[in-house]
Design an enzyme around this catalytic site. Structure first.
Site: not given
Lengths: 207, 150
Positions: B15-17
């Site tokens: 979910s991290c960017v």
């Protein structure tokens, strides 16, 4: 909004013991399901900075099958049941009655079978917890993903980092020795839940 | 953040960017690994690059100091997946954080006027990103397909 988790040695031991009993029931259930001996480690309880969570498994790019479930009720938390790639494939073989090593990619049915393992492990765990503490907890339907461990866990870190700088992680390893199938049962208690469980055990109160 | 030729890596993004900023002229570049849209949402605040609202302005400032003005910067963004299907979960919203992260990163880049020249976001697969500051390329590795260059 920060909630620090502070526990005494006695309280930590109590949580380990509860985890031990819960996982004992869960391991027995898994053993019955696959008709093999299943060993387990003593639950390892760790209060660690949230951002270091994925590191407990080493390489964040390791491939794992993860079964994710939520727990709600008198205490709340999240469970991630992780099987390293080989173990996930071998367990699927065992569950589906195939020769070990036959599966190279998890089919839809294999995935359902692994989710069912999650269901049964957590169900037995929560039943044991209920008998021991009187606390009522419900489990969500299991969800499965197969990917890099870091990718599977980052939403948990994100979620936890909103409420607590530290995560109370109760990790137990399951091992089926003949085929060396390994699973990691990771119980993440919401920050206010350890207190509720400890109160139910009669060892509540601030340290 | 570097002006040397470097390969910056962010591993195992779910979910991290990851935000890569790069100046084609000086080849100064930086890569950050964002967990949440805003630092206000977190209780641990000692790593500003984990938050879209802090990381973007901070990277822009640091790159300017290294001789890369914001007008020349371009951005590439990767990540923001949803690894588990939230359907039927009462707290399933926690699984949608990837989408919110991507939106926040877009807003922050728009606010400083840095164009997004490449992106690989959303979906349900984890990613590892290697960002080369020598040519501004991003190599994305997933378990599903061969490495892709952005």
């Amino acid at each position: 909004m920060s909630e620090d988790i502070r526990l005494t040695k006695l309280q930590l031991d109590a949580l380990v013991e509860v985890g031990n009993i819960g996982m004992g029931h869960a391991a027995t259930a898994l053993s019955r399901m696959i008709n093999k001996k299943v060993e387990m480690t003593v639950p390892y309880i760790n209060l660690l900075p949230v951002e270091r969570l994925p590191e407990i498994f080493g390489n964040v790019e390791s491939l794992v099958a993860g079964v994710y479930m939520e727990i709600e009720g008198d205490a709340n938390g999240k469970v991630l049941l992780l099987f390293p790639r080989e173990s996930a494939l071998h367990l699927a073989d065992l569950l589906m009655g195939r020769e070990i090593g036959a599966t190279k990619v998890l089919s839809e049915i294999d995935q359902e079978a692994l989710k069912e393992v999650g269901n049964i492990l957590l169900g037995n765990h929560l039943t044991a917890l209920h008998q021991f503490t009187g606390l009522n907890m419900r489990q969500s339907i299991p969800k499965l993903a197969f990917d890099m461990i870091g990718a599977l866990m980052d939403f948990l870190i994100i979620e936890l980092s909103k409420v607590s700088a530290e995560a109370l992680v109760i990790e137990t390893q399951l091992l089926e020795p003949t085929n060396k199938i390994k699973g990691y049962f990771i119980f993440l208690l919401d920050p206010d839940s350890p207190a509720k469980i400890l109160a139910a055990l009669g060892v509540g109160g601030d340290p | 953040m570097t002006t040397e030729t470097a390969l910056l890596v962010a591993r195992g993004l779910g979910s991290c960017v990851a935000i890569g900023l790069w100046d084609p002229l000086s080849h100064a570049g930086g890569l950050s690994h964002v967990l949440l849209p805003s630092i206000e949402m977190s209780v641990f605040r000692d790593s500003p690059h984990k938050f879209a609202d802090r990381s973007v302005p901070l990277m822009v400032r640091e790159l300017r100091r290294k001789g890369a003005p914001v007008e020349r910067l371009v951005a590439k963004i990767v990540g923001g997946a949803q690894m588990f299907n939230p359907k039927g979960l009462s707290h399933g919203g926690v699984l949608r954080i990837g989408e919110r992260n991507v939106t926040a990163v877009r807003e922050q880049l728009a606010a400083v006027g840095v164009p997004i020249v490449g992106e690989d976001v959303g979906g349900t697969v984890g990613r590892t990103v290697a960002f080369s500051t020598s040519d501004g390329s991003m190599t994305i590795t997933t378990i599903e397909s061969p490495p892709r260059i952005l």
